[in-house]
Scaffold this active site. Structure first.
Site, PDB file in Angstrom:
ATOM      1  N   ASP A  52       0.867  -1.182   0.000  1.00 59.28           N
ATOM      2  CA  ASP A  52       0.000   0.000   0.000  1.00 59.28           C
ATOM      3  C   ASP A  52       0.906   1.234   0.000  1.00 59.28           C
ATOM      4  O   ASP A  52       1.192   1.800   1.052  1.00 59.28           O
ATOM      5  CB  ASP A  52      -0.880  -0.064   1.259  1.00 59.28           C
ATOM      6  CG  ASP A  52      -1.854   1.087   1.389  1.00 59.28           C
ATOM      7  OD1 ASP A  52      -2.055   1.825   0.417  1.00 59.28           O
ATOM      8  OD2 ASP A  52      -2.418   1.234   2.494  1.00 59.28           O
ATOM      9  N   ALA A  53       1.407   1.595  -1.180  1.00 55.66           N
ATOM     10  CA  ALA A  53       2.459   2.608  -1.256  1.00 55.66           C
ATOM     11  C   ALA A  53       2.406   3.377  -2.580  1.00 55.66           C
ATOM     12  O   ALA A  53       3.454   3.664  -3.177  1.00 55.66           O
ATOM     13  CB  ALA A  53       3.825   1.946  -1.067  1.00 55.66           C
TER      14      ALA A  53
END
Ligand code: SPV
Ligand code: MG
Length: 299
Positions: A52-53
């Site tokens: 999640d980046a």
């Protein structure tokens, strides 16, 4: 049922959302009685097998949230991370998410590229408060309908910036026109949320994501002024537990019947995807009776 988050907040003391990442997970959330589906960046990224980046694109997240919105009759609030860039990118995203039938978005004051709030990190840089407030304003100005709901989120506590910084940021986002303000915390207790809401002077409702302070209930949060609560990722974590366990059993047994009591029957999948509706529609529009009965009309 309504897809309007403003309406839900007007008629309920709290609005409880659950995370989803595709049509099926959204429908399971709706069936469980949640008020809204959170199009979780964390879950969507995990469903692609990536961190999640800001590795997925805006379009990846849009498509996932659109699939949820098409599968449910309750609002979908899309996690739009940091707005996928600056105020211009965020406003462009609003147009697309709104047009896709999504009821609202959330944008956080993480710089691009963002990192999940729970990843260990040495430093976490926040977008300057004024810049994020203007991004929120740009989103509100971009929406076409009054119904669209924009949540502004501050990561001040996550970044270790302290209570005053969290309050200053959140108040400025509320003044910029946010419909609600999400105060994120990764502490094991809700202490930061308690301190924050004690000094919250705006009428704008607060939003909590009780992932780490997991014994704090919806009712306790509502009493503190957190009128929207998001259970952001418990669905996919439950799914991973079940699938990992069952696939290991299947691999070692070598025959599928080992899972007969560990998984839903095919008929449950048929129900969840609306097979009864398909069959009714086939009878209505495609059966010999239907074709004969309507053959006079327009032919
Ligand atoms: C998400 O679900 O992607 C969120 C909430 O942003 S959290 O992962 O709890 O930060
Ligand atoms: Mg997220």
């Amino acid at each position: 049922l309504t897809k309007n988050v403003h309406e839900l907040l007007a008629r309920q003391s709290s609005v409880v959302a659950v995370g989803g990442h595709d049509g099926l997970s959204g429908r399971l959330g709706q069936n469980a009685g949640f008020d809204a589906i959170w199009g979780s960046g964390f879950e969507i990224a995990a469903s692609f097998g990536v961190p999640d980046a800001n590795i997925l694109t805006m379009t990846d997240q849009l498509r996932a949230c659109q699939a949820i919105a098409e599968a449910v009759d309750i609002p979908v609030v899309a996690d739009c991370d940091n707005g996928f860039g600056n105020a211009i990118n965020a406003a462009a995203a609003v147009r697309k998410f709104e047009a896709a039938g999504i009821s609202g978005i959330c944008i956080e004051d993480n710089v691009f590229p963002k990192r999940c709030s729970f990843y260990e990190d040495t430093t976490r840089e926040l977008t300057p408060a004024r810049e994020h407030a203007l991004k929120v304003r740009a989103c509100k100005d971009a929406q076409r309908s009054d119904e669209f709901f924009v949540i502004a989120r501050t990561e001040a506590f996550i970044a270790g910036a302290g209570l005053q910084e969290a309050l200053d940021r959140a108040h400025s986002y509320a003044e910029a026109g946010a419909d609600a303000v999400l105060v994120h915390s990764k502490k094991p207790t809700s202490d930061e949320l308690l301190e924050f809401s004690a000094q919250w002077t705006s009428d704008v409702p607060l939003v909590a994501v009780p992932t780490t302070y997991d014994t704090t209930s919806v009712d306790q949060l509502a009493e503190l002024g957190y009128r929207m609560v998001i259970f952001a990722n418990q669905g996919i974590r439950s799914a991973i537990r079940a699938v990992e366990r069952n696939l290991a059993l299947l691999r070692s047994a070598g025959h599928a019947s080992v899972l007969n009591d560990e998984m839903v029957p095919l008929s449950r999948v048929f129900e969840l995807v609306g097979l009864d509706q398909l069959q009714a529609d086939e009878a209505k529009y495609m059966s010999a009776e239907a074709v004969l009965a309507t053959s006079g009309a327009g032919r």
